[in-house]
Design a protein around this motif. Structure first.
Motif, PDB file in Angstrom:
ATOM      1  N   LEU A 144      15.802 -39.561  42.684  1.00 33.33           N
ATOM      2  CA  LEU A 144      16.923 -38.821  42.095  1.00 33.33           C
ATOM      3  C   LEU A 144      18.200 -39.269  42.788  1.00 33.33           C
ATOM      4  O   LEU A 144      18.517 -38.804  43.884  1.00 33.33           O
ATOM      5  CB  LEU A 144      16.729 -37.318  42.299  1.00 33.33           C
ATOM      6  CG  LEU A 144      15.527 -36.727  41.558  1.00 33.33           C
ATOM      7  CD1 LEU A 144      15.112 -35.402  42.158  1.00 33.33           C
ATOM      8  CD2 LEU A 144      15.879 -36.552  40.097  1.00 33.33           C
ATOM      9  N   ARG A 161      14.840 -38.842  30.879  1.00 27.94           N
ATOM     10  CA  ARG A 161      13.740 -38.588  31.804  1.00 27.94           C
ATOM     11  C   ARG A 161      14.195 -38.046  33.159  1.00 27.94           C
ATOM     12  O   ARG A 161      13.443 -37.418  33.875  1.00 27.94           O
ATOM     13  CB  ARG A 161      12.906 -39.864  31.975  1.00 27.94           C
ATOM     14  CG  ARG A 161      13.608 -40.987  32.659  1.00 27.94           C
ATOM     15  CD  ARG A 161      12.823 -42.281  32.565  1.00 27.94           C
ATOM     16  NE  ARG A 161      13.411 -43.307  33.409  1.00 27.94           N
ATOM     17  CZ  ARG A 161      13.123 -43.471  34.697  1.00 27.94           C
ATOM     18  NH1 ARG A 161      12.251 -42.696  35.292  1.00 27.94           N
ATOM     19  NH2 ARG A 161      13.711 -44.414  35.391  1.00 27.94           N
ATOM     20  N   PRO A 163       7.861 -42.482  35.793  1.00 30.21           N
ATOM     21  CA  PRO A 163       7.266 -41.224  36.253  1.00 30.21           C
ATOM     22  C   PRO A 163       7.425 -40.159  35.163  1.00 30.21           C
ATOM     23  O   PRO A 163       8.253 -40.307  34.262  1.00 30.21           O
ATOM     24  CB  PRO A 163       8.106 -40.848  37.474  1.00 30.21           C
ATOM     25  CG  PRO A 163       8.828 -42.074  37.877  1.00 30.21           C
ATOM     26  CD  PRO A 163       9.001 -42.890  36.634  1.00 30.21           C
ATOM     27  N   ARG A 164       6.642 -39.077  35.275  1.00 29.15           N
ATOM     28  CA  ARG A 164       6.811 -37.989  34.318  1.00 29.15           C
ATOM     29  C   ARG A 164       8.224 -37.433  34.439  1.00 29.15           C
ATOM     30  O   ARG A 164       8.851 -37.518  35.495  1.00 29.15           O
ATOM     31  CB  ARG A 164       5.793 -36.877  34.613  1.00 29.15           C
ATOM     32  CG  ARG A 164       4.360 -37.300  34.254  1.00 29.15           C
ATOM     33  CD  ARG A 164       3.465 -36.092  34.183  1.00 29.15           C
ATOM     34  NE  ARG A 164       3.358 -35.450  35.493  1.00 29.15           N
ATOM     35  CZ  ARG A 164       2.804 -34.257  35.676  1.00 29.15           C
ATOM     36  NH1 ARG A 164       2.334 -33.568  34.645  1.00 29.15           N
ATOM     37  NH2 ARG A 164       2.727 -33.735  36.885  1.00 29.15           N
ATOM     38  N   GLY A 165       8.698 -36.840  33.362  1.00 30.18           N
ATOM     39  CA  GLY A 165      10.074 -36.341  33.312  1.00 30.18           C
ATOM     40  C   GLY A 165      10.433 -35.518  34.547  1.00 30.18           C
ATOM     41  O   GLY A 165       9.697 -34.630  34.938  1.00 30.18           O
ATOM     42  N   GLY A 166      11.592 -35.821  35.145  1.00 32.46           N
ATOM     43  CA  GLY A 166      12.085 -35.059  36.290  1.00 32.46           C
ATOM     44  C   GLY A 166      11.593 -35.565  37.634  1.00 32.46           C
ATOM     45  O   GLY A 166      12.222 -35.314  38.660  1.00 32.46           O
ATOM     46  N   TYR A 167      10.462 -36.262  37.665  1.00 30.10           N
ATOM     47  CA  TYR A 167       9.905 -36.738  38.936  1.00 30.10           C
ATOM     48  C   TYR A 167      10.475 -38.093  39.328  1.00 30.10           C
ATOM     49  O   TYR A 167      11.146 -38.754  38.545  1.00 30.10           O
ATOM     50  CB  TYR A 167       8.384 -36.847  38.843  1.00 30.10           C
ATOM     51  CG  TYR A 167       7.688 -35.504  38.815  1.00 30.10           C
ATOM     52  CD1 TYR A 167       7.512 -34.788  40.000  1.00 30.10           C
ATOM     53  CD2 TYR A 167       7.230 -34.952  37.619  1.00 30.10           C
ATOM     54  CE1 TYR A 167       6.878 -33.549  39.996  1.00 30.10           C
ATOM     55  CE2 TYR A 167       6.599 -33.716  37.599  1.00 30.10           C
ATOM     56  CZ  TYR A 167       6.425 -33.021  38.785  1.00 30.10           C
ATOM     57  OH  TYR A 167       5.819 -31.806  38.769  1.00 30.10           O
ATOM     58  N   GLU A 215      14.589 -34.167  32.009  1.00 28.78           N
ATOM     59  CA  GLU A 215      13.236 -34.079  32.569  1.00 28.78           C
ATOM     60  C   GLU A 215      12.167 -34.305  31.503  1.00 28.78           C
ATOM     61  O   GLU A 215      11.115 -33.678  31.522  1.00 28.78           O
ATOM     62  CB  GLU A 215      13.022 -32.713  33.241  1.00 28.78           C
ATOM     63  CG  GLU A 215      14.017 -32.437  34.342  1.00 28.78           C
ATOM     64  CD  GLU A 215      13.695 -31.200  35.135  1.00 28.78           C
ATOM     65  OE1 GLU A 215      13.849 -30.093  34.577  1.00 28.78           O
ATOM     66  OE2 GLU A 215      13.277 -31.324  36.290  1.00 28.78           O
ATOM     67  N   THR A 216      12.482 -35.191  30.573  1.00 26.16           N
ATOM     68  CA  THR A 216      11.562 -35.468  29.477  1.00 26.16           C
ATOM     69  C   THR A 216      11.420 -36.975  29.293  1.00 26.16           C
ATOM     70  O   THR A 216      12.381 -37.635  28.888  1.00 26.16           O
ATOM     71  CB  THR A 216      12.098 -34.861  28.154  1.00 26.16           C
ATOM     72  OG1 THR A 216      12.438 -33.493  28.395  1.00 26.16           O
ATOM     73  CG2 THR A 216      11.075 -34.947  27.046  1.00 26.16           C
ATOM     74  N   GLU A 263      16.252 -35.808  36.126  1.00 21.20           N
ATOM     75  CA  GLU A 263      16.462 -34.359  36.308  1.00 21.20           C
ATOM     76  C   GLU A 263      17.790 -33.956  35.671  1.00 21.20           C
ATOM     77  O   GLU A 263      17.943 -32.886  35.114  1.00 21.20           O
ATOM     78  CB  GLU A 263      16.484 -34.049  37.807  1.00 21.20           C
ATOM     79  CG  GLU A 263      16.602 -32.579  38.134  1.00 21.20           C
ATOM     80  CD  GLU A 263      16.702 -32.338  39.632  1.00 21.20           C
ATOM     81  OE1 GLU A 263      16.031 -31.435  40.123  1.00 21.20           O
ATOM     82  OE2 GLU A 263      17.460 -33.054  40.327  1.00 21.20           O
TER      83      GLU A 263
END
Ligand SMILES: Cc1cc2nc3c(=O)[nH]c(=O)nc-3n(C[C@H](O)[C@H](O)[C@H](O)COP(=O)(O)OP(=O)(O)OC[C@H]3O[C@@H](n4cnc5c(N)ncnc54)[C@H](O)[C@@H]3O)c2cc1C
Ligand code: SF4
Lengths: 98, 435
Positions: A94, B36, A87-91, B128-129, B38
């Motif tokens: 978690l 990548r 997924p895109r960064g942060g998504y 987040e990258t 959080e």
């Protein structure tokens, strides 16, 4: 031995925290008329049960509950049946504990 | 876009990436680390046991600062059939030492702390990258990365690929093969919360003492796999894993196996009344020595799970990841201090140093075991556990049958199930692979 499942996978996923990237699914299934054996295997092996058969007998994916393990990639990327990315960064999922 | 140029870019903030970034930053290199998740750890899943020795080499004072759960005083191995287990327990007060050797940890929390040390050492850590691609020059040398965050490339002398088992970047760039179903296992895991006192009573612990249980047998239904139960302070990590190829072949579901394991009469009482707070899954590299890819090239090295550096037999992975990350970093620092370029030839120093370490020596020792376990999984994970359990029951049940008759019956059951040549062959194969 057959054991009654204690709960549905879909309900287990509620324990987890997700940041869903609406409109950007990170895993895609290639359009097909009849699913390959690899695609059919994903119905059972995906630990989040993201893969399901639709009414026309084709395999579909809903990525919202994906735990990003990569199992489907290992099985069905080589055949071209799916496209798999992070997924895109942060998504995505978690983990609080991991 | 980041205009600066870095000495090194580290992809991933897991055990391997943190070890590499920390080691290079401490030695004054200009390091960019990209993750990548959080926060570091938000994507990572582990059992988890932390091996102190390898951690100490990176952060000697970690015991005072890191979020550790329990130090291990006891290890149990269980061979299970559907209703029983035969166990071996090793417990020693020696493990209540001043500097304990092994701890249970919770990865998400541990990784966050580990990453804070990387930042303190001076590395730039960007979360987040997601790195989407390696950047290469016209001679195919790796010169940096592209991410989903900024357009354009970020450049560095060397890229450390610490991207974990799925290793998308390295495989997309053709530096190594994608993992195959027979060299990775899928593990599913749950976190069960209980009051501290309950855990200590159920596992016979006091204070911060801990226990781990590793279990094999019919719980994996003839597939190559293992279950595990680790006691943390206020929760229990519980999971089970099998080779992806076996899941594919048998059509068993991972969550079905986990349920089965949890409901086993030896396991259920340990987690009774617990509150589950997370359900996770992750791959584990199980291909061993034969699956290790090319470890370095022009402008890049690969460390940890991405390089299949994982000892599935001993359930060691994070320590191999930390060690390979640290060694790669030390090699890079040496090349840089000689003011030489990060070419494949110069970076072969990493491979040489790794070959001399326990990482490659251990993996080499067991080079034939993964294949053996896989091709004989029915025997090792179904037939023998059932036989052993029956033999034990025969041994302990007192019912008036003369002992000699019982022993004969036990032996006969082994021979009937596997035949003399089968038993002999399994024993030889196992001994040879273990040697
Ligand atoms: C269930 C289970 C139990 C285990 N138990 C143990 C144990 O008890 N003891 C032990 O020592 N080992 C154990 N292991 C193995 C151990 O977890 C791994 O060997 C170790 O985590 C590998 O570290 P790594 O840094 O190579 O990879 P990881 O820890 O997986 O880290 C990779 C990092 O890279 C990031 N990343 C990946 N791709 C990108 C990208 N393109 N852009 C940005 N970031 C990216 C990820 O988000 C992640 O943070 C276990 C593993 C599992 C699954
Ligand atoms: S990555 Fe894992 S959880 Fe996600 S869809 Fe694939 S198999 Fe399912």
């Amino acid at each position: 031995m057959n054991v009654e499942p204690s709960m549905r996978v879909e309900d287990k996923l509620y324990y987890n925290r997700y940041l869903v990237d609406v409109g950007h699914p990170h895993v895609k299934v290639r359009a097909h008329t009849t699913p390959s054996p690899q695609l059919l295997a994903l119905l059972k092996v995906c630990p989040a049960r993201c893969y399901e058969l639709n009414d026309n007998g084709q395999v579909e994916i809903t990525v919202d509950g994906c735990i990003e393990c990569g199992t489907c990639r290992v099985i069905a990327e080589p055949t071209g049946d799916i496209q798999w990315s992070h997924p895109r960064g942060g998504y995505g999922v978690l983990f609080k504990f991991g | 876009m980041i205009e600066e140029r870095f000495d090194a870019i580290v992809v991933g903030a897991g055990m391997a990436g943190n070890a590499a970034a920390l080691t290079m930053a401490k030695r004054g290199m200009k390091v960019l680390q990209l993750e990548r998740g959080e926060y570091p750890g938000s994507k990572n899943v582990q059992g988890a046991i932390l091996y102190a020795d390898m951690m100490e080499k990176l952060i000697p004072e970690f015991r005072e600062e890191a979020p550790l759960e329990r130090h291990l005083v006891e290890q149990r191995f269980w061979i299970m059939d559907d209703r029983s287990h035969v166990g071996m327990h090793y417990r020693s007060d020696d493990f209540n030492e001043e500097r304990p050797n092994r701890y249970t940890i919770i990865r998400a929390q541990f990784d966050k702390w580990f990453s804070s040390k990387v930042r303190e050492a001076g590395a730039t850590v960007l979360c987040e990258t997601t790195v989407t691609e390696l950047a290469r020059d016209d001679r195919e040398r790796v010169v940096g990365v592209r991410t989903d965050r900024r357009d354009g490339e970020i450049h560095a002398d060397v890229v450390v690929l610490a991207e974990g088992v799925n290793g998308l970047l390295g495989t997309r760039a053709g530096l190594r093969a994608r993992p195959t179903p027979d060299n990775v296992a899928l593990a599913v895991k749950e976190m069960h919360f209980l009051p501290r006192e309950t855990i200590e009573a159920r596992f016979n612990l006091k204070g911060d003492e801990g226990v781990v249980i590793e279990a094999a047998g019919t719980i994996s239904r003839g597939m190559t796999g293992m279950g595990f139960i680790y006691a943390n302070k206020e929760c229990i990590s519980l999971g089970i894993g099998c080779l992806v190829a076996d899941f594919q072949r048998t059509g068993q579901t991972p969550y079905g196996m986990l349920d089965h394991f949890k409901q086993h009469p030896s396991v259920a009482p340990l987690i009774a009344g617990s509150e589950v707070k997370e359900y996770s899954a992750h791959l584990i590299p199980e291909g061993g020595y034969k699956a290790i890819p090319q470890l370095h090239g022009d402008g890049w090295v690969v460390v940890g799970d991405a390089a299949q550096l994982n000892n599935a037999i001993h359930r060691e992975g994070s320590n191999l990841a930390m060690t390979s990350g640290r060694i790669a970093a030390e090699a890079i620092v040496q090349v840089k201090s000689r003011r030489e370029p990060m070419t494949a030839t110069n970076l072969s120093l990493y491979k040489k140093m790794l070959d001399d370490s326990f990482v490659i020596k251990d993996l080499k020792k067991y080079k034939d075991l993964p294949t053996l376990m896989h091709t004989h999984s029915q025997n090792f994970f179904l037939t023998y556990p059932q036989l052993i359990s029956k033999a034990m029951q025969n041994f302990v049940r007192v019912d008036g049958t003369p002992k000699a008759e019982k022993e004969k019956a036990t032996l006969k059951s082994f021979v009937r199930a596997r035949s003399w040549t089968g038993l002999f062959g399994d024993a030889c194969r196992f001994a040879r692979a273990w040697r």
